[in-house]
Scaffold this motif. Structure first.
Motif, short mmCIF file in Angstrom:
data_model
loop_
_atom_site.label_atom_id
_atom_site.label_comp_id
_atom_site.label_asym_id
_atom_site.label_seq_id
_atom_site.Cartn_x
_atom_site.Cartn_y
_atom_site.Cartn_z
N ALA A 169 35.60 51.52 45.13
CA ALA A 169 36.96 51.04 44.86
C ALA A 169 37.14 49.65 45.43
N GLY A 170 38.00 48.86 44.78
CA GLY A 170 38.31 47.53 45.26
C GLY A 170 37.36 46.47 44.75
N ASP A 171 37.27 45.37 45.49
CA ASP A 171 36.50 44.21 45.05
C ASP A 171 35.04 44.49 44.80
N VAL A 172 34.49 45.52 45.43
CA VAL A 172 33.06 45.81 45.32
C VAL A 172 32.73 46.62 44.08
N ALA A 173 33.72 47.19 43.41
CA ALA A 173 33.48 48.13 42.31
C ALA A 173 33.40 47.41 40.97
N ARG A 174 32.35 47.69 40.21
CA ARG A 174 32.22 47.25 38.82
C ARG A 174 32.24 48.52 37.97
N TRP A 175 33.32 48.72 37.26
CA TRP A 175 33.50 50.00 36.57
C TRP A 175 33.69 49.80 35.08
N GLN A 176 33.61 50.91 34.36
CA GLN A 176 33.72 50.90 32.90
C GLN A 176 35.18 51.10 32.51
N HIS A 177 35.85 50.01 32.24
CA HIS A 177 37.25 50.07 31.80
C HIS A 177 37.26 50.60 30.36
N PRO A 178 38.05 51.66 30.08
CA PRO A 178 38.02 52.25 28.74
C PRO A 178 38.34 51.28 27.61
N ALA A 179 39.13 50.24 27.89
CA ALA A 179 39.52 49.30 26.84
C ALA A 179 38.76 47.98 26.90
N LEU A 180 38.32 47.58 28.10
CA LEU A 180 37.76 46.24 28.29
C LEU A 180 36.26 46.22 28.52
N GLY A 181 35.65 47.38 28.69
CA GLY A 181 34.24 47.41 29.01
C GLY A 181 34.02 47.26 30.51
N GLU A 182 32.84 46.82 30.90
CA GLU A 182 32.48 46.73 32.31
C GLU A 182 33.17 45.54 32.97
#
Length: 397
Positions: free
Chosen positions: A274-287
């Motif tokens: 969580a936070g600045d360190v997280a690169r996640w898969q946004h359902p609408a925007l991608g990674e």
């Protein structure tokens, strides 16, 4: 939810504390350990470049929660102890003098400032990420006359504004054409540049920075591509931040400019970020990886929900704000360089307006310049994914 399980949150800043608070709201009954690299109780970062740097606030005003409220969360706080390594398979974090094993691990280690090449330990060179950084920079500004801020993004622009309000001779430099042009686009970036110039900030933009000049271990200036040197007795480097992931080497997690997660902020079995360190898969925007205060809090709530057994995807609308020279700028959504910008409310000449950004027929962002309420109303267009027609007289000038 499994009763009596343990959660180890690595990182005791906004995302880390928000995770612990959200877990308690979810009814999590187990032990929560909050591990922080810094010796301070969890504090807020946005005031560092403004209220702390200007001297308006004492350090204790940045605390995210007073000690009595922290005590009510029933946390085990371990401060001044950075994580050294992670064994993801066994969910064990190595720290100085031992290790901690938990049923769930949350990575919230944030980011660390990028620096310029040059002699190590050069006096008069500062970054701003931590409370200690802000206090050191404030002390340096007491004796400095000529200040150069390297980096025209959010942080660099805020530092330049604060230093100028303290009466220092300030130059802001960076490769883009205007302050925060990368976050606001050219139309609003030019308006922000005019605000800085009107308040006495010297802008040396559109040129890359080659490095620093020094004499006898003391910084003397900033060298630009092309040979020009900006004289300085204090330099602030604000050229972005890198996620703190070095301690995760060999952990087995996927690291790509952050900890790679799925839409539920899960990096591996019972390991989240969580936070600045997280690169996640946004359902609408991608990674994506976002460095803003609002996302840290919202993402922490998603992580807590997943641990509590009620997972939901993290699909927020990005939001950040900045305060410079008495002007509040708020951005809902994501501004891209390809988007077209249109003034849809107010008038830039009056110092109060809203800008809508569109790309390929879709609204991608809404910005308010001293017009917070109307910007929030316009934010609905992001949710609906469409834009109403804009009168010709309201289009950008």
């Amino acid at each position: 939810m499994k009763r009596g399980t343990d959660v180890l949150v690595v990182g005791a800043s906004a995302a880390g504390l928000a995770t612990a608070e959200a877990l308690r709201r979810e009814g999590f009954p187990g032990r929560i350990t909050l591990l922080g690299a810094e010796p301070h109780l969890p504090y807020d970062r946005p005031p560092l470049s403004k209220q702390i740097l200007s001297g308006q606030w004492r350090a204790e005003r940045t605390l995210l929660r007073p000690p009595r409220l922290l005590a009510g969360l029933d946390l085990e706080l371990i401060l001044g102890s950075p994580a050294l390594a992670l064994d993801a398979a066994n969910r064990t974090v190595r720290v100085g003098g031992g290790s901690i094993t938990a049923d769930h691990v949350v990575i919230a280690t944030g980011a660390t400032p990028r620096t310029l090449p040059g002699p190590p330990g050069l006096r008069g060179v500062h970054v701003l990420r931590t409370l200690d950084d802000a206090l050191a920079l404030r002390g340096g500004l007491n004796d400095a006359q000529r200040v150069v801020v390297v980096g025209e993004g959010v942080l660099g622009s805020e530092i330049a504004a604060t230093a100028r309000e303290l009466g220092r001779d300030v130059t802001l430099c960076g490769p883009l054409s205007a302050p925060m042009a990368g976050q606001l686009g050219d139309l609003v970036g030019a308006r922000l540049g005019a605000l800085h110039r009107d308040n006495g900030v010297r802008l040396e933009l559109g040129a890359a920075v080659d490095g620093l000049t020094d004499r006898k271990g003391e910084v003397t200036g900033v060298a630009l591509a092309g040979g020009a040197v900006l004289p300085a007795d204090l330099v602030v480097v604000a050229i972005g931040a890198a996620p703190v992931t070095g301690w995760l080497e060999g952990s087995g997690l996927s690291i790509r400019d952050g900890v790679v997660c799925d839409a539920y902020c899960r990096a591996a079995e019972e390991i989240y970020a969580a936070g600045d360190v997280a690169r996640w898969q946004h359902p609408a925007l991608g990674e994506v990886r976002w460095e803003n205060r609002t996302n840290a809090t919202e993402q922490a709530a998603v992580v807590a929900a997943a641990i509590a057994g009620t997972p939901r995807p993290h699909a927020p609308i990005s939001y950040f704000w900045t305060d410079q020279f008495g002007t509040k700028i708020q951005v809902h959504g994501t501004v891209t360089r390809e988007a077209t910008a249109q003034v849809v409310d107010g008038d830039p000449e009056d110092g109060r307006f809203v800008v809508r950004y569109e790309q390929e027929g879709a609204v991608t962002a809404v910005l308010g310049w001293n017009m917070a309420k109307q910007a929030r109303i316009r934010r609905q267009e992001l949710i609906e994914g469409r834009a109403d027609p804009v009168p010709q007289e309201s289009r950008s000038r």
